[in-house]
Design an enzyme around this catalytic site. Structure first.
Site, PDB file in Angstrom:
ATOM      1  CE1 TYR A   1      -3.197  -3.092   0.634  1.00  0.00           C
ATOM      2  CE2 TYR A   1      -2.111  -3.409   2.789  1.00  0.00           C
ATOM      3  CZ  TYR A   1      -2.986  -3.795   2.038  1.00  0.00           C
ATOM      4  OH  TYR A   1      -3.798  -4.804   1.929  1.00  0.00           O
TER       5      TYR A   1
ATOM      6  CE  LYS B   1      -3.515 -11.977   8.804  1.00  0.00           C
ATOM      7  NZ  LYS B   1      -2.592 -11.004   8.135  1.00  0.00           N
TER       8      LYS B   1
ATOM      9  CG  ASP C   1     -11.220 -14.390   6.760  1.00  0.00           C
ATOM     10  OD1 ASP C   1     -10.181 -14.846   7.371  1.00  0.00           O
ATOM     11  OD2 ASP C   1     -11.058 -13.365   5.868  1.00  0.00           O
TER      12      ASP C   1
ATOM     13  CE1 TYR D   1      -7.526  -6.278   3.430  1.00  0.00           C
ATOM     14  CE2 TYR D   1      -7.176  -8.192   4.499  1.00  0.00           C
ATOM     15  CZ  TYR D   1      -6.630  -7.431   3.356  1.00  0.00           C
ATOM     16  OH  TYR D   1      -5.840  -7.435   2.560  1.00  0.00           O
TER      17      TYR D   1
HETATM   18  N1  PMP Z   1      -8.509 -12.453   5.934  1.00  0.00           N
HETATM   19  C1  PMP Z   1      -8.358 -11.771   7.034  1.00  0.00           C
HETATM   20  C2  PMP Z   1      -9.304 -11.669   8.139  1.00  0.00           C
HETATM   21  C3  PMP Z   1      -7.016 -11.040   7.236  1.00  0.00           C
HETATM   22  O1  PMP Z   1      -6.796 -10.516   8.207  1.00  0.00           O
HETATM   23  C4  PMP Z   1      -6.223 -11.242   6.032  1.00  0.00           C
HETATM   24  C5  PMP Z   1      -4.826 -10.662   6.070  1.00  0.00           C
HETATM   25  N2  PMP Z   1      -4.866  -9.515   7.107  1.00  0.00           N
HETATM   26  C6  PMP Z   1      -6.315 -11.724   4.984  1.00  0.00           C
HETATM   27  C7  PMP Z   1      -7.744 -12.484   5.060  1.00  0.00           C
HETATM   28  C8  PMP Z   1      -5.795 -11.888   3.491  1.00  0.00           C
HETATM   29  O2  PMP Z   1      -4.484 -12.821   3.957  1.00  0.00           O
HETATM   30  P1  PMP Z   1      -3.243 -12.615   3.074  1.00  0.00           P
HETATM   31  O3  PMP Z   1      -2.634 -11.265   3.445  1.00  0.00           O
HETATM   32  O4  PMP Z   1      -2.442 -13.809   3.628  1.00  0.00           O
HETATM   33  O5  PMP Z   1      -3.538 -12.730   1.668  1.00  0.00           O
END
Ligand code: PMP
Length: 732
Positions: free
Chosen positions: A308, A577, A548, A437
């Site tokens: 970003y 993660k 998610d 997100y």
């Molecule tokens: N979903 C959530 C809830 C996240 O926090 C993130 C990353 N911050 C993602 C999806 C995307 O994961 P990545 O950055 O490994 O593509």
């Protein structure tokens, strides 16, 4: 050079090397310089290798051999010194090889091999490699490496201890037994060291017997009195110190021994000063290093995109050279306590030996192979480990390479499911709470918050989803998560959710949410009742539920998975993660049999259409398996409960400060929200100056540290936030 340190050797065996090493270790810790004593080869210790290697100060494994003396020397040391000196809990005494026979290493190793004992190579290369490995992984900035015997003691048929010293290239502290012949032995040793180009840092004349009274044995007295000045004259300007005979080291009472260690440590204080200078000059950048680092940053700014940022006017970046424990080390030696766990994934901190070892072992065997038409143990074992941990019913898993891709996979699973269920009018839309997100790829972007996400930029391109207002009922704040969970959520706050289902339920393929914590969309902690009600409505309207848990999975909220707060079993669940403890990129999408069978039972088209190149990467799966094991074996619930208490205590004073809109805490997540957008660059600079790594965004300063964070490290993080707010640095 290995890293700053001294190699401690002697003019012979039994000259007092171990006493000098142990006393010097204490002297360094007294001076708040965290050092670790390493015994590359220990003989005469009838314990298996594991019993004497890498035992830490808080390890339950008893130390044996010289390592036990190192540890003894630190007893009753002022606790403050230890804290200031470095990482409490990391090893201060380490043995790399240990053999039962009290003899030269080459003989002891040979006998052990002949007896059929644990085979330990005493190759120069192997020993040096292990020393380097340890040096690279210990947070200690200074090493004391103690040899075995004198310089020419054989390690194996071809190499001696001196060869190891030459490879390690550390300045040498030479211990000289004060007895007849001391001058000859000492000067021969110094000559041998000079010939190998090894600098001598200091000579320590040690008394292994009581000094005789001058009147009782005048000749002996004169000989012993002469050793230090005579050596000092010949090796000038190398300092020559003298250590008295110290019978109190053999006392039963630990307090008496501690006093004796203290006395010896004081005598060695000048050597400790040399150690500190060595650390300081290693930390200071040479002109060449400075130039290299500047060139690297220039190239980076001109050519490399960071997340970003503008390619033309990028925000400043800092060069990291190492990560270890809970710290990030910048070029120049500055250590930052990590409050971000590298965007929430490094839950065990950095350099965890079991993860490094899993990576190394898998790398030697098979780092990657395509998953199409092939399978392997790391992927199967990981699936066997993870599936039973997930909310009930999730029994199929797809291994993807990043969180965003796992979300794409989840969305595609839902779309394909409906494609099979209702081929003529398949459901194609997603119902989504605002403020979420889910990633930066196209499908994931379409379900991110439409305002703070990237919808404006890509509005003509993104699929249009149905948005509901952000879950209103909060969770966490200053209450403990448990007491907050017990409070009921105002039913009126669930109305928008219910109305959205009533209006769009029939056309919705799936409802996607981040259970309980909306992360990158605003660090909003909301009530489990919302998740529970959403699950009920999904059931009622036949809508699939996608959770998610990329950010919340593996303990972050205080439960292993955040769905557990609401006792909800989603149809599809995304992981990422912390899955690998932050060592590798790996994500996964799990689904219920209903979804897998729904997709598969679709006439001839029943295959799931996704298959990335690095799907099921063996390296990543092996590390993930080690990471999940490490997590489950750790007291993670207790750690997160303690972190939650620490965050509440450390952040609650911020709540009443000017410009602060709110403070919220849940498990290992702490958030301070400001009333206005934050001057990110200014805050970031201040935090680095304070020795912490935090990355505020939008109106949020937040913490998501490694679970292994020490209380004093958490204190440092929250104090840095408090002081930034006190200074008004958050007000633009
Ligand atoms: N979903 C959530 C809830 C996240 O926090 C993130 C990353 N911050 C993602 C999806 C995307 O994961 P990545 O950055 O490994 O593509």
């Amino acid at each position: 050079m290995l890293k700053p340190g001294f190699f401690i050797t002697g003019t012979d065996t039994d000259v007092g090397k171990t006493v000098v090493t142990a006393a010097l270790l204490r002297a360094l810790h007294v001076d708040s310089l965290f050092a670790c004593a390493v015994k590359p080869v220990q003989t005469g210790v009838p314990c298996p290798m594991a019993a004497c290697s890498a035992a830490g100060r808080h390890s339950s494994t008893p130390l044996a051999g010289d390592a036990a003396h190192y540890e003894d020397a630190l007893r009753f040391l002022n606790h403050q010194n230890v804290q200031e000196a470095g990482q409490e809990g990391s090893p201060v005494a380490v043995t790399l090889r240990s053999f039962a026979l009290a003899a030269s290493p080459h003989l002891a190793a040979r006998e052990q091999a002949e007896q059929g004992g644990v085979q330990q190579s005493l190759s120069l290369q192997g020993l040096y490699a292990d020393l380097c490995h340890f040096a690279a992984h210990t947070p200690a900035p200074f090493l004391l490496v103690e040899g075995a015997g004198g310089l020419h003691v054989p390690l194996n048929d071809t190499h001696t201890m001196l060869d190891l010293m030459e490879k390690a290239a550390l300045p040498v502290v030479l211990v000289v037994a004060n007895r007849l012949g001391a001058l000859n032995h000492a000067l021969l040793s110094v000559e041998a060291l000079n010939r190998r180009g090894l600098p001598v840092a200091a000579l320590v004349v040690s008394h292994t017997l009581p000094m005789p009274e001058a009147t009782a044995d005048p000749t002996q007295w004169r000989i012993l009195q002469d050793t230090r000045p005579c050596l000092a004259a010949r090796v000038h300007p190398v300092p020559v110190l003298e250590l008295p005979f110290c019978p109190a080291l053999r006392e039963e009472a630990a307090e008496k021994r501690a006093q004796a260690w203290e006395q010896l440590a004081c005598a060695l204080a000048p050597v400790a000063t040399l150690a500190r200078q060595a650390v300081q000059s290693a930390g200071a950048l040479s002109a060449q290093e400075q130039a290299d680092s500047t060139a690297l940053l220039h190239f980076d700014a001109a050519h490399i995109w960071h997340p970003y940022t503008s390619a033309v006017r990028p925000l400043p970046v800092r060069e990291v050279v190492r990560t270890q424990g809970n710290k990030i080390f910048l070029r120049g030696g500055q250590a930052l306590v990590d409050g971000m766990a590298s965007w929430w994934c490094a839950v065990h901190g950095y350099g965890q030996p079991s993860l490094v070892e899993a990576l190394r072992r898998q790398g030697e065997r098979m780092s990657h192979v395509m998953f199409g038409g092939l399978t392997h143990e790391p992927a199967v074992h990981l699936a066997q480990k993870v599936l039973p941990l997930l909310p009930q019913g999730l029994d199929h898993i797809f291994f993807a390479d990043s969180g965003s891709v796992s979300v794409e996979v989840a969305l595609k699973m839902a779309l394909q499911y409906w494609h099979c269920q209702e081929p003529h009018t398949p459901r194609t839309r997603f119902l989504v709470p605002r403020g979420g997100y889910h990633g930066d790829t196209v499908g994931a972007m379409s379900v991110c918050d439409p305002i703070n996400g990237m919808h404006t930029l890509f509005s003509n391109f993104l699929p249009r989803q149905i948005f509901i207002e952000r879950p209103a009922c909060p969770f966490g704040a200053f209450n403990t998560a448990q007491s907050s969970a017990n409070k009921l959520c105002d039913p009126a706050s669930l109305l928008p959710l219910e109305q959205a289902f009533a209006r769009h339920g029939h056309e919705t393929a799936a409802f996607i949410l981040e259970p309980v914590v909306q992360g990158a969309g605003g660090m909003w902690l909301y009530h489990p009742d919302y998740v529970r009600r959403a699950a009920e409505l999904c059931r009622e309207y036949g809508v699939l539920l996608i959770a998610d848990e990329i950010a919340t999975g593996f303990g972050r909220t205080g439960k292993l998975f955040a769905c557990e707060w609401a006792d909800v079993q989603p149809d599809i669940l995304c992981l990422g993660k912390a899955l690998t403890g932050g060592m590798m990129s790996l994500a996964a999408t799990a689904c219920k049999a209903k979804v897998a069978q729904g997709i598969s039972g679709c006439g001839g088209e029943g295959v799931f259409m996704h298959g990335p190149t690095f799907m099921g990467n063996p390296l990543a799966c092996a590390v993930a398996l080690a990471s999940v094991d490490l997590l489950l074996q750790s007291p993670w619930q207790a750690r997160l409960a303690a972190m939650e208490r620490g965050l509440i205590e450390g952040l609650s004073p911020c709540a009443d400060m000017p410009g602060v809109a709110g403070v919220r805490v849940l498990g290992g997540i702490g958030v301070v929200e400001s009333t206005d957008p934050l001057p990110m660059e200014r805050l970031q600079k201040y935090f680095v100056e304070q020795g912490v790594w935090l990355r505020p965004f939008g109106r949020l300063i937040y913490l998501m540290p490694p679970y292994t964070l020490l209380p004093e490290e958490l204190d440092k993080l929250t104090k840095a936030i408090q002081s930034a707010l006190h200074k008004g640095l958050h007000i633009a």
